[in-house]
Design a protein around this motif. Structure first.
Motif, PDB file in Angstrom:
ATOM      1  N   LEU A   1       0.833  -1.203   0.000  1.00  0.00           N
ATOM      2  CA  LEU A   1       0.000   0.000   0.000  1.00  0.00           C
ATOM      3  C   LEU A   1       0.868   1.254   0.000  1.00  0.00           C
ATOM      4  CD1 LEU A   1      -2.759   1.342   0.094  1.00  0.00           C
ATOM      5  CD2 LEU A   1      -2.730   1.091   2.593  1.00  0.00           C
ATOM      6  N   ARG A   2       1.929   1.236   0.754  1.00  0.00           N
ATOM      7  CA  ARG A   2       2.831   2.390   0.788  1.00  0.00           C
ATOM      8  C   ARG A   2       3.437   2.627  -0.604  1.00  0.00           C
ATOM      9  NH1 ARG A   2       7.696   4.383   4.560  1.00  0.00           N
ATOM     10  NH2 ARG A   2       6.020   4.699   6.045  1.00  0.00           N
ATOM     11  N   ALA A   3       3.862   1.526  -1.258  1.00  0.00           N
ATOM     12  CA  ALA A   3       4.475   1.673  -2.586  1.00  0.00           C
ATOM     13  C   ALA A   3       3.457   2.167  -3.611  1.00  0.00           C
ATOM     14  CB  ALA A   3       5.065   0.332  -3.021  1.00  0.00           C
ATOM     15  N   LEU A   4       2.225   1.613  -3.584  1.00  0.00           N
ATOM     16  CA  LEU A   4       1.205   2.027  -4.540  1.00  0.00           C
ATOM     17  C   LEU A   4       0.812   3.492  -4.324  1.00  0.00           C
ATOM     18  CD1 LEU A   4      -1.042  -1.187  -4.486  1.00  0.00           C
ATOM     19  CD2 LEU A   4       0.387  -0.378  -6.391  1.00  0.00           C
ATOM     20  N   ALA A   5       0.690   3.892  -3.061  1.00  0.00           N
ATOM     21  CA  ALA A   5       0.311   5.279  -2.773  1.00  0.00           C
ATOM     22  C   ALA A   5       1.406   6.253  -3.200  1.00  0.00           C
ATOM     23  CB  ALA A   5       0.010   5.422  -1.278  1.00  0.00           C
ATOM     24  N   TYR A   6       2.643   5.879  -2.949  1.00  0.00           N
ATOM     25  CA  TYR A   6       3.743   6.787  -3.339  1.00  0.00           C
ATOM     26  C   TYR A   6       3.857   6.860  -4.849  1.00  0.00           C
ATOM     27  CZ  TYR A   6       8.109   9.300  -2.686  1.00  0.00           C
ATOM     28  OH  TYR A   6       9.074  10.280  -2.677  1.00  0.00           O
ATOM     29  N   ALA A   7       3.707   5.711  -5.498  1.00  0.00           N
ATOM     30  CA  ALA A   7       3.811   5.725  -6.968  1.00  0.00           C
ATOM     31  C   ALA A   7       2.651   6.477  -7.592  1.00  0.00           C
ATOM     32  CB  ALA A   7       3.854   4.287  -7.484  1.00  0.00           C
ATOM     33  N   GLY A   8       1.462   6.402  -7.011  1.00  0.00           N
ATOM     34  CA  GLY A   8       0.294   7.102  -7.562  1.00  0.00           C
ATOM     35  C   GLY A   8       0.357   8.592  -7.372  1.00  0.00           C
ATOM     36  N   GLY A   9       1.066   9.022  -6.325  1.00  0.00           N
ATOM     37  CA  GLY A   9       1.196  10.444  -6.079  1.00  0.00           C
ATOM     38  C   GLY A   9      -0.079  11.038  -5.521  1.00  0.00           C
TER      39      GLY A   9
END
Length: 652
Positions: A489-497
Motif C-alpha cells: 500500500l505504501r508503494a502504490l500510494a507513493y507511486a500514484g502520487g
C-alpha cells in the motif's frame, strides 16, 4: 428321654466304665456299640485312646470335659471324615458313679469354616472381627508383617496411632455413618494410609460387614487389603493425564495449572521459580536470578505470599540441583531457620509460619533446557516424602513439558511476530501545521498474534498519507501478511502520487493482494490530507471494510465521519470503491483505529463505538500521546489494537 434326641448320648458306669446305654444318634455318629462291655472293649478304634483318656480324667477329677474330635464313620471305608464336639460329665446311676457322654455332629459347620478359612487365606488380605465392645480379633494375620507391630485388640491403641494423621477424622466419620445406621447399619468401606514398618505410608482398603443377632449388631467382619501398588498406579495415571491437559497460554498461567495438579495430591505446597536466562549451561560468572511465577497450598495452611515478581539470586546450592538435574530434599527442624538461598525470603517466612518439615527442589526441564525449579514442602503432620513420592512428583512435573513447550513455542512465535510488526510500525513523520501520534498494543494472550498495522508518510508535494488496517488471523502468518500489505500500500500510494484518489489506490492493492494470495481477508483505510492556505486540511479517504474515522472537533462532541465502507480486501477485487471527503479545521483531531479497540465478546460493536466517542470527547484537549493512551485503555486486550491520530494546529 434320650432315645429320640438329635444329640448322640451314651452312659458308662462302674470301675471299668462299662457301656450301659447308647441312643440311635450315637450309633449313627460313632457306629453301633455293644452294651455291657468295658469302655476299652466298647471303643477299640485306633483313636479310641483319646476318648478313654478323657473318661479317666473325668472319673479322677470329678469335673466335666469338652472335646472337639474328628473320625470316619467307617474307619476302613473311603468316606469323608465326620467332625463332632462332645462333653463328658460325671453322673450318678443305679450302678454307681458314671459318666454321661453328649456329642453333636458339627461336620457341616466345620466344613463351612474350613472353606472360609481356605478362601481368605488364598487372597492377600487381613481378616479380622470387631466385637460389639470394640475389641478386635485377627483371623487371617498380616498386621504385624505390614507395620512391624503386634496386633492389638483395641483400635485406639493398635490401629489409630499408625493411621495417617489427615486420614483419621475421615475414617472415624465413615465408621460412625456405617455404625449409626439404626436398624439397618450399612457396610463400612474406606481407603486410608497406614505407617508401615519402614516408616513410609501405604494405602489400605477395608470393607466391614455387620453381623446381626436378634436385630442387633453382634460384630463386624472385616477384610483389609494393601492396595498401595494399585493406588499408586491409578494416581500416577490420573495426575499425568491432568498435567498433560494444561492449557495455559503463557508460562505463569500454565504453571499455575501445574501446581494445582500436584497440590495437595503429592505435596502440601508448591512454588515455581523461573530462571532469568534461556541458555544452558548456566553461565559461571554472570548473575542468574529466579522469579516466583506460580504457587499453591493445600487447604488448612496459611495463604501463600502474593506473587509480586520477587526474585532470588541463584546460589551454589540451587545451581548444584539444577546442574545435576535431580530432586533434593532438605529436612527442616522446628524453629530452625530455612537453609538460605533456596527460595525468596518471603517464602522462607511462609515455611516457618506454616510448620514446614521439609523442602524439596525439583528441576524443571523442557527439551534439555532447565527453565527453573519447583520448591515443594511437607507441613505439619505430613510425613517427609520418601524416594517413591519424590520420584512421582518429579515425573509429573517432567510430564508437564509438553504443554509448557507449546507455551514456549507460542512465546517465540509471538516475539517474532511482534518484532516483525514493530519493525513496520515506524514513528509518524513531523508535519508542518499538524501533530501526529501512533500507538500499538499487542493482545494480552500469548497465543494471539494479530495483523494490525498503521502507516504515515508524506509525498514529495507535502501531501500526508495515513493508513491503517487489520489482516485476518492471529498467528505469524497474519503478521507476515500484514507487513506485505502495508509495504504494498505504501508503494502504490507513493507511486500514484497526490493525484491518485484513495479508492483507486485501495483497488490496486486489492488486485495485487488477490493475485499474489497475500492474505485470506483484510480491512484497510487509506487517507490523504492536504493543507490549505486558510489553515484547514482537506481529508479524502476510502475504507475497505474498516471502522469509520472518528472526528474529535475542537468544540463539540466527537462523531464518526459519514461514508459507507466498501467490502474488505481479498474478497472481490473487481468491485467499485468510493472516496469520501471532509475538511478538518484548526484544533480538530482525526482518529483512525482498529476493531480491537471497540469490539468485545459481551457487547455489540455500536456500544463500543459510543464508548470510544464519549471518551474521546472528554479527553479532546489532552495531548495526542495522552489521548491515545487513555483511549487504548477502553480495550479488553483480547485483540491487538492500533491507533493513529492527526491534529490540525490551532493557527492558520
Amino acid at each position: 428321654m434320650f432315645d429320640g434326641t438329635v444329640a448322640a448320648v451314651a452312659v458308662l458306669a462302674g470301675p471299668e466304665d462299662r457301656l450301659l446305654y447308647t441312643n440311635s444318634a450315637f450309633a449313627r455318629l460313632f457306629g453301633a456299640r455293644r452294651n455291657g462291655l468295658p469302655a476299652h472293649a466298647a471303643f477299640p478304634d485306633s483313636d479310641g485312646y483319646r476318648f478313654l483318656a478323657v473318661l479317666d480324667s473325668v472319673r479322677a477329677t470329678g469335673r466335666a470335659r469338652q472335646v472337639v474330635g474328628e473320625r470316619r464313620t467307617d474307619p476302613g471305608a473311603p468316606g469323608q471324615a465326620r467332625h463332632f464336639v462332645y462333653s463328658c460329665s460325671p453322673v450318678t446311676t443305679a450302678e454307681g458313679p458314671g459318666i454321661l457322654v453328649l456329642a453333636m455332629d458339627t461336620t457341616a459347620e466345620t466344613q463351612t469354616l474350613q472353606r472360609y478359612e481356605a478362601l481368605v487365606s488364598a487372597v492377600s488380605q487381613m481378616v479380622w472381627v470387631r466385637g460389639a465392645d470394640g475389641t478386635m480379633e485377627e483371623l487371617v494375620p498380616g498386621w504385624e508383617q505390614l507395620t512391624g507391630s503386634p496386633w492389638h485388640p483395641r483400635a485406639d491403641e493398635g490401629w489409630y496411632p499408625r493411621i495417617h494423621p489427615r486420614d483419621r477424622e475421615k475414617l472415624s466419620a465413615a465408621w460412625r455413618r456405617a455404625a449409626d445406621g439404626g436398624d439397618r447399619p450399612g457396610v463400612f468401606e474406606a481407603t486410608f494410609r497406614v505407617r508401615a514398618g519402614d516408616g513410609s505410608y501405604r494405602h489400605l482398603s477395608t470393607r466391614s460387614v455387620p453381623v446381626l443377632r436378634d436385630g442387633r449388631i453382634a460384630e463386624w467382619v472385616s477384610a483389609t487389603a494393601d492396595i498401595e501398588d494399585a493406588w499408586g498406579t491409578r494416581l500416577r495415571e490420573r495426575l499425568l493425564a491432568q498435567v498433560a491437559a494444561v492449557s495455559g497460554t503463557d508460562l505463569p498461567e500454565a504453571f499455575a495449572e501445574v501446581v494445582d495438579v500436584v497440590v495437595p495430591e503429592l505435596t502440601d505446597a508448591c512454588l515455581i521459580l523461573l530462571l532469568s536466562h534461556d541458555e544452558w549451561p548456566l553461565p559461571e560468572h554472570a548473575g542468574v536470578t529466579a522469579r516466583r511465577i506460580a504457587s499453591a497450598t493445600r487447604p488448612g495452611l496459611p495463604a501463600p505470599p502474593a506473587l509480586r515478581g520477587q526474585r532470588l539470586a541463584v546460589t551454589p546450592a540451587v545451581r548444584d540441583v539444577l546442574v545435576k538435574r535431580e530432586p533434593v530434599t532438605f529436612r527442616l527442624e522446628p524453629g530452625a531457620p530455612v537453609p538460605p538461598g533456596l527460595i525468596p525470603t518471603v517464602s522462607e517466612r511462609w515455611l516457618r509460619a506454616s510448620g514446614a518439615t521439609s523442602l524439596t527442589l525439583v528441576p524443571l526441564i523442557v527439551d534439555d533446557l532447565v527453565l527453573g525449579y519447583a520448591a515443594t514442602s511437607s507441613n505439619g503432620d505430613t510425613p517427609i516424602p520418601g524416594p517413591a513420592e519424590t520420584e512421582l512428583l518429579r515425573e509429573v512435573l517432567h510430564h508437564a513439558q509438553r504443554p509448557i513447550r507449546r507455551v514456549l513455542d507460542l512465546q517465540r512465535a509471538r516475539r517474532t511476530a511482534l518484532g516483525l510488526q514493530r519493525a513496520h510500525l515506524t514513528e509518524p513523520p513531523a508535519v508542518r501545521g499538524a501533530t501526529l501520534a501512533a500507538r500499538y498494543q499487542p493482545a494480552s494472550s500469548t497465543g494471539e498474534i494479530g495483523g494490525d498495522w498503521y502507516d504515515a508518510f508524506t509525498l514529495p508535494d507535502g501531501t500526508l498519507v495515513l493508513g491503517i488496517g487489520d489482516v485476518a488471523g492471529h498467528d505469524l502468518t497474519a503478521a507476515t501478511a500484514m507487513g506485505q500489505m502495508r509495504s504494498m500500500l505504501r508503494a502504490l500510494a507513493y507511486a500514484g502520487g497526490s493525484e491518485a484518489p484513495p479508492h483507486e489506490v485501495l483497488a490496486r492493492l486489492d488486485q495485487v493482494s488477490a493475485g499474489l494470495a497475500t492474505a485470506p481477508l483484510a480491512t484497510a483505510l487509506h487517507a490523504a490530507l492536504r493543507r490549505r492556505g486558510d489553515g484547514t486540511w482537506l481529508l479524502t479517504w476510502s475504507s475497505a471494510g474498516h471502522p469509520p474515522p472518528l472526528l474529535v472537533p475542537a468544540g463539540g462532541d466527537a462523531r464518526y465521519l459519514p461514508g459507507a465502507a466498501d467490502p474488505p480486501l481479498c474478497m472481490a477485487s473487481d468491485l467499485a470503491r468510493a472516496t469520501h471527503g471532509h475538511v478538518l479545521r484548526p484544533g480538530d483531531t482525526l482518529l483512525l483505529y482498529t476493531d480491537g479497540l471497540i469490539e468485545t465478546p459481551s457487547a455489540p460493536i455500536d456500544e463500543g463505538q459510543r464508548r470510544l466517542a464519549a471518551e474521546a470527547t472528554l479527553c479532546r484537549r489532552r495531548s495526542l500521546p495522552d489521548l491515545l493512551r487513555i483511549l487504548q485503555g477502553l480495550s479488553d486486550h483480547r485483540d491487538d489494537t492500533a491507533l493513529l491520530a492527526f491534529r490540525a494546529d490551532g493557527e492558520p
